[in-house]
Design an enzyme around this catalytic site. Structure first.
Site, PDB file in Angstrom:
ATOM      1  N   GLU A 146       0.844  -1.193   0.000  1.00 33.19           N
ATOM      2  CA  GLU A 146       0.000   0.000   0.000  1.00 33.19           C
ATOM      3  C   GLU A 146       0.882   1.247   0.000  1.00 33.19           C
ATOM      4  O   GLU A 146       0.709   2.146  -0.820  1.00 33.19           O
ATOM      5  CB  GLU A 146      -0.897  -0.017   1.233  1.00 33.19           C
ATOM      6  CG  GLU A 146      -1.783   1.213   1.367  1.00 33.19           C
ATOM      7  CD  GLU A 146      -2.504   1.277   2.700  1.00 33.19           C
ATOM      8  OE1 GLU A 146      -3.483   2.045   2.796  1.00 33.19           O
ATOM      9  OE2 GLU A 146      -2.092   0.584   3.660  1.00 33.19           O
ATOM     10  N   HIS A 147       1.810   1.325   0.933  1.00 34.47           N
ATOM     11  CA  HIS A 147       2.765   2.438   1.017  1.00 34.47           C
ATOM     12  C   HIS A 147       4.174   1.892   0.797  1.00 34.47           C
ATOM     13  O   HIS A 147       4.576   0.949   1.476  1.00 34.47           O
ATOM     14  CB  HIS A 147       2.724   3.108   2.393  1.00 34.47           C
ATOM     15  CG  HIS A 147       1.373   3.583   2.804  1.00 34.47           C
ATOM     16  ND1 HIS A 147       0.558   2.856   3.662  1.00 34.47           N
ATOM     17  CD2 HIS A 147       0.679   4.706   2.488  1.00 34.47           C
ATOM     18  CE1 HIS A 147      -0.570   3.524   3.851  1.00 34.47           C
ATOM     19  NE2 HIS A 147      -0.525   4.644   3.157  1.00 34.47           N
TER      20      HIS A 147
END
Length: 437
Positions: A329-330
Site C-alpha cells: 500500500e505504502h
C-alpha cells in the site's frame, strides 16, 4: 518493553521458497461467517424498515437517540465556531494541496479523426449521486473527508452525500463544508452502507459508495455491491501496510518512526523493512524499542509487530524485486538518489521518495490521496482519484465516405464471427449510398 523475539532480521537467500512466501504473507483477513450473517441482518432490516432501522441501530451501536438523521444546514454552517485557528489553518492548507494535485488529474477530452470520415471521441461524465463514508471511532478523521470529498467535487458529481456515526464531530462537519458537501447524515457502520445502497426515506440510493471502515463496513460494501448489482464501490479496504526499502544512507530513527506510524493503525497492520545493510537493520530494530515507549497505542503496536518483518538482501535491486511481489500500500524508498529506482517499481499504492518524505505527509497534506489498495491489490488497482468519480463514454461518428472506407473491413470480420445481422447493418447502408436499395 517489546519482546526481543520480534523483528529478527532474516536473510532472504537463506530462506526456502516456502519461507520467503511466509515472510511476505499478510495477516489473515478477519472475514468469517458470523460477520457475514451479522451484516446481512443489518442490510435486511435497513432494506425493509428504512429510517426506522437506522434510528434503531444508532441507539443500539452508537448509543445515540437520533431524532433526525440529516444534519441541519445551520449546524454545518456553525461547525467551525468551536475550532481553533491552528486547526482551521491546517485543514485549509491540506485542502489546498489536495485540490491542486487532484485538479491536475482531470481527464483530457479525446477527439480524433481516425481516417477521413471516421471520428472517435471520449467524453467524460461525472457520476450523478455518490455516497462517502467517514468512520467514527475514538478520534475524528477529517483527512478522510478531504480525500473523498475533494476529488468528488472536482469530478463535478451532481449529488454528494456523507454518512458518519453519531454524534458527528464539528471538525468533520467543518471539513465537509469546505469540501462543498452539504448533505450529511448521522449514521455509521454497516447500516450506513445499507442506507446508501438501498436508499431510505431520508437517504438517497447512490450510484457508488466510497470510503474505508472496519470489517463490518467492508463486508457491507461487499454485500451491497453483490445484492444490488447496481451500486458500485471504490475498493475493499484491508489492514494498513508499509514497506520501506533503505540503504546505508538511511536514518534508522526515521525508518523506525515510519514503521510505527503504520503499526499504530491497527493490530493487523503489516510493516516490512527490506535492506542490504544488516547494520542499518539492527539500528532500526533498537530504535523501534526506544520510540515505542513514547507512543499511546502500545498494545496495538505490540500486536502489529508480531507479524512485522526485517528482510536482508544481497543487494538493493533485490529489494525492489521483493517489493513488487508484495505490492505494498505504502512504499518508502530511503536510499541515495531514490528517483533512480522509480523505473523498477511496478506494484505500489503510493510511493514516498527520499529521507524527507514520511508516509504521514501522504496521509494528510502532500496532495496525494491516502485511499489506497491493500492486501496486494496494488498489482491491479490504483489509488483513489478523480477518475473514480467519473465515467468515460465513447462516441463515434461516420460519414458516408467513412462507412465506405470501413465497410470491407467490417464485413470481413463479421463473416469470421458468423454474425450476419452485424454484416447486414453495413450492407443495407452501402446499398443505400450506392442507390441500389
Amino acid at each position: 518493553m517489546i519482546s526481543t523475539q520480534y523483528l529478527i532480521p532474516t536473510y532472504w537467500h537463506r530462506c526456502s521458497i516456502s519461507e520467503q512466501l511466509t515472510l511476505l504473507t499478510r495477516p489473515i483477513n478477519k472475514h468469517n461467517n458470523s460477520i457475514h450473517l451479522d451484516v446481512k441482518y443489518i442490510l435486511d432490516h435497513v432494506s425493509k424498515l428504512g429510517d426506522n432501522a437506522l434510528i434503531k441501530f444508532n441507539l443500539q451501536f452508537d448509543y445515540v437517540n437520533t431524532i433526525s438523521l440529516k444534519i441541519s444546514p445551520n449546524k454545518i454552517i456553525n461547525s467551525g465556531n468551536s475550532l481553533s485557528k491552528p486547526i482551521k489553518k491546517a485543514i485549509h492548507s491540506a485542502i489546498d494541496n489536495i485540490t491542486r494535485f487532484h485538479t491536475a488529474q482531470y481527464f483530457p477530452k479525446v477527439d480524433l479523426e481516425i481516417i477521413p470520415g471516421v471520428r472517435c471521441k471520449q467524453i467524460i461524465r461525472p457520476l450523478h449521486t455518490i455516497g462517502l463514508y467517514v468512520p467514527g471511532g475514538s478520534t475524528p478523521l477529517p483527512s478522510t473527508v478531504m480525500m473523498l470529498g475533494i476529488p468528488a467535487k472536482i469530478a463535478q458529481c451532481k449529488r454528494i452525500i456523507l454518512c458518519s456515526p453519531p454524534p458527528i464531530p464539528n471538525i468533520i462537519l467543518y471539513t465537509a463544508q469546505l469540501c462543498g458537501i452539504e448533505e450529511i447524515y448521522q449514521v455509521g457502520g454497516a447500516q450506513a452502507i445499507a442506507a446508501m445502497g438501498f436508499g431510505t426515506e431520508s437517504i438517497p440510493r447512490v450510484d457508488k459508495i466510497f470510503g474505508p471502515g472496519n470489517i463490518w463496513v467492508t463486508e457491507a460494501k461487499r454485500q451491497i455491491h453483490y445484492i444490488t448489482n447496481k451500486v458500485a464501490i471504490d475498493m475493499l479496504a484491508g489492514p494498513s501496510e508499509i514497506l520501506i526499502i533503505a540503504d546505508k544512507t538511511a536514518n534508522p530513527i526515521f525508518i523506525a518512526a515510519d514503521l510505527l506510524s503504520q503499526a499504530e493503525h491497527g493490530p493487523d497492520s503489516h510493516i516490512i523493512l527490506i535492506t542490504p545493510d544488516m547494520n542499518l537493520a539492527q539500528q532500526t530494530r533498537q530504535e523501534l524499542y526506544k520510540q515505542i515507549q513514547n507512543l499511546d497505542r502500545i498494545d496495538i503496536i505490540h500486536q502489529s509487530l508480531t507479524h512485522a518483518r526485517i528482510i536482508i538482501t544481497d543487494n538493493i535491486m533485490e529489494c525492489f524485486q521483493i517489493s513488487n511481489d508484495y505490492a505494498p500500500e505504502h512504499l518508502l524508498i530511503q536510499t541515495q538518489n531514490p528517483e533512480n529506482y522509480l523505473k523498477y517499481i511496478t506494484n505500489a499504492g503510493s510511493i514516498f521518495l527520499g529521507h524527507w518524505s514520511p508516509e504521514s505527509a501522504g496521509d494528510y497534506a502532500s496532495g496525494t490521496n491516502h485511499v489506497l489498495p491493500t492486501y496486494g491489490h496494488a498489482t491491479t488497482t490504483s489509488a483513489l482519484g478523480v477518475a473514480d468519480f467519473q465515467k468515460r463514454i465513447l462516441v463515434q461518428e461516420l460519414t458516408q465516405h467513412g462507412l465506405l472506407q470501413l465497410s470491407s473491413t467490417i464485413q470481413t470480420l463479421t463473416k469470421i464471427e458468423k454474425l450476419k445481422a452485424h454484416e447486414y447493418s453495413v450492407i443495407h447502408r452501402i446499398n443505400y449510398i450506392k442507390g441500389t436499395t
